[in-house]
Design a protein around this motif. Sequence first.
Motif, PDB file in Angstrom:
ATOM      1  N   ALA A  57      -9.024 -14.616   4.529  1.00  0.00           N
ATOM      2  CA  ALA A  57      -8.928 -13.194   4.204  1.00  0.00           C
ATOM      3  C   ALA A  57      -7.837 -12.503   5.012  1.00  0.00           C
ATOM      4  N   GLY A  58      -7.670 -12.901   6.290  1.00  0.00           N
ATOM      5  CA  GLY A  58      -6.669 -12.260   7.133  1.00  0.00           C
ATOM      6  C   GLY A  58      -5.260 -12.460   6.602  1.00  0.00           C
ATOM      7  N   GLN A  59      -4.953 -13.693   6.171  1.00  0.00           N
ATOM      8  CA  GLN A  59      -3.623 -13.962   5.644  1.00  0.00           C
ATOM      9  C   GLN A  59      -3.390 -13.235   4.325  1.00  0.00           C
ATOM     10  N   ASN A  60      -4.417 -13.187   3.468  1.00  0.00           N
ATOM     11  CA  ASN A  60      -4.274 -12.451   2.209  1.00  0.00           C
ATOM     12  C   ASN A  60      -4.088 -10.954   2.457  1.00  0.00           C
ATOM     13  N   LEU A  61      -4.769 -10.426   3.458  1.00  0.00           N
ATOM     14  CA  LEU A  61      -4.602  -9.009   3.785  1.00  0.00           C
ATOM     15  C   LEU A  61      -3.181  -8.738   4.281  1.00  0.00           C
ATOM     16  N   GLU A  62      -2.664  -9.636   5.098  1.00  0.00           N
ATOM     17  CA  GLU A  62      -1.294  -9.474   5.587  1.00  0.00           C
ATOM     18  C   GLU A  62      -0.288  -9.494   4.429  1.00  0.00           C
ATOM     19  N   ASN A  63      -0.481 -10.431   3.502  1.00  0.00           N
ATOM     20  CA  ASN A  63       0.421 -10.525   2.351  1.00  0.00           C
ATOM     21  C   ASN A  63       0.290  -9.311   1.438  1.00  0.00           C
ATOM     22  N   PHE A  64      -0.931  -8.853   1.246  1.00  0.00           N
ATOM     23  CA  PHE A  64      -1.157  -7.675   0.416  1.00  0.00           C
ATOM     24  C   PHE A  64      -0.479  -6.447   1.038  1.00  0.00           C
ATOM     25  N   SER A  65      -0.629  -6.297   2.349  1.00  0.00           N
ATOM     26  CA  SER A  65       0.003  -5.170   3.053  1.00  0.00           C
ATOM     27  C   SER A  65       1.510  -5.202   2.875  1.00  0.00           C
ATOM     28  N   ARG A  66       2.109  -6.396   2.981  1.00  0.00           N
ATOM     29  CA  ARG A  66       3.551  -6.540   2.824  1.00  0.00           C
ATOM     30  C   ARG A  66       3.993  -6.136   1.416  1.00  0.00           C
ATOM     31  N   ASP A  67       3.208  -6.542   0.403  1.00  0.00           N
ATOM     32  CA  ASP A  67       3.570  -6.212  -0.978  1.00  0.00           C
ATOM     33  C   ASP A  67       3.453  -4.718  -1.245  1.00  0.00           C
ATOM     34  N   VAL A  68       2.457  -4.073  -0.656  1.00  0.00           N
ATOM     35  CA  VAL A  68       2.314  -2.621  -0.817  1.00  0.00           C
ATOM     36  C   VAL A  68       3.509  -1.897  -0.217  1.00  0.00           C
ATOM     37  N   PHE A  69       3.850  -2.243   1.017  1.00  0.00           N
ATOM     38  CA  PHE A  69       4.951  -1.540   1.690  1.00  0.00           C
ATOM     39  C   PHE A  69       6.305  -1.868   1.045  1.00  0.00           C
ATOM     40  N   TYR A  73       7.818   1.482   0.021  1.00  0.00           N
ATOM     41  CA  TYR A  73       8.723   1.950   1.068  1.00  0.00           C
ATOM     42  C   TYR A  73       9.986   1.094   1.215  1.00  0.00           C
ATOM     43  N   GLY A  74      10.114   0.041   0.410  1.00  0.00           N
ATOM     44  CA  GLY A  74      11.299  -0.798   0.492  1.00  0.00           C
ATOM     45  C   GLY A  74      11.129  -1.923   1.498  1.00  0.00           C
TER      46      GLY A  74
END
Length: 464
Positions: A57-69, A73-74
């Motif tokens: 879950a931690g790695q998926n959350l990190e990847n999800f956060s990256r895709d959102v930003f 925000y570029g």
Amino acid sequence: MFVGRAKELNELNWLYRTDKFQLAVVYGRRRVGKTALINEFLRGKEAIFFTAQETNAGQNLENFSRDVFRCVYGHGPAPTFRSFLDALEHVFALSKDRRLVLVIDEYQRLERSHEGFASLLQIMIDRHKDVSRLFLVLCGSDVPLMGGRLTGGGGPLQGRQTAQLRVEPFDFFDSRRFFRGFSDEDTALVYGVVGGMPQYLLQMHDFISVEDNIKNAFLRPSSPFSEEPENLLRQGVRELAIYNAVITAVAGGGARVSEVSEKTGEGTSVCSAYLKALVGMGVLKKETPFAEKTQKRTTYSVADNMLRFWYRFIPPNLSAIQSGMADAVYGSISKQLPAFMGGVFEDICRQYLWRLRPGGGAPVEFTGMGRWWGVDPRTKSGAEIGIIAADGAGAALFCDCWWADGEVDTPALDGLVKRSELFPFERRRFCLFAKKGFTPGCVERAAELGGAGLITFSDMLRRF
């Protein structure tokens, strides 16, 4: 190259234009083109596209956060949200003032890594849906999960979805659009071998012969399809050996539970459970004779052409394939291809009739269609009818399909008429489909019957 999917795209775009919260569940087997469909839908739209991975879950959350930003925000350093709750709150907040699409692809992986994610999503939807302009797309290849457990009775997202799209393989008429260099007959052979999965069709090349395509794709030790069936099964099952045995038994002609049990050596109750699971996955399909209400004569068949071809021809020849004997194996397969193509052609004919139906071009305005097999009480012998299509108001169309090199003669039509008498329909129409054509006698007999349909393969291709 993007082909077809007009119906699915129209539905997604219609929902998008409402400018209200939408939850679309898009699902189907691996390789069927779900992601390609969504990417085509996303053209010109602001979207966050997140593909879940087989990780924690931690790695998926990190990847999800990256895709959102990255979307909002570029590019640049992207902080990780403290939790998926915070991440979803952020996305819903962004979508209050603008139309935003959030795609979660390979959704089943996220649910496996984050227990309770669906319940979290339910809370977020209930909290924000009335003021949100978010278009949420959940996409996955776990058919039982996406098509039932997630949004079905008692599921965490029951009643929240506004669209549920099962993406099916292309039919023959869309599949042939992938090729320009094959003859008409070769397009049917290719469809019979790999079916309508876009990724499978892309493995076939119309600048070489069908024979060479089969050798390259199936009969080399490192061929593209050498491990595809097992990779497909691994996505949803654990006991691979028994599933493989069951599918091999069905592909080899074990149509009934008792026959599968005999071929595999497993008990009928065990086989029934595995057959049910494979039907749920879309690997197998089950049929009962048309208009029969009981399940006594249920039969099973492989739903996908590629799997049907693979399980029919590859396991028995695996040692020869591993020894580099592609030419010899193909020589054996080629002798069985005409019989193998009989069922494929019957399926193409069903697709043709369904395509005729919306425009009113079908001989009967049918509402249901099926195949019939059983015993003719007049002769005490087995009998079949390839296609029966009925309108529910006393009219039915009876069809037989002939994938043979010669012309179809009068006895084929007379036999179909005779077998149709086993059914109590007030109005009966008849149709023969043929690979090549019909004898003058058959054409004359069709006219005597009031214009029974005689349709060649070429006629079908000219129509669609």
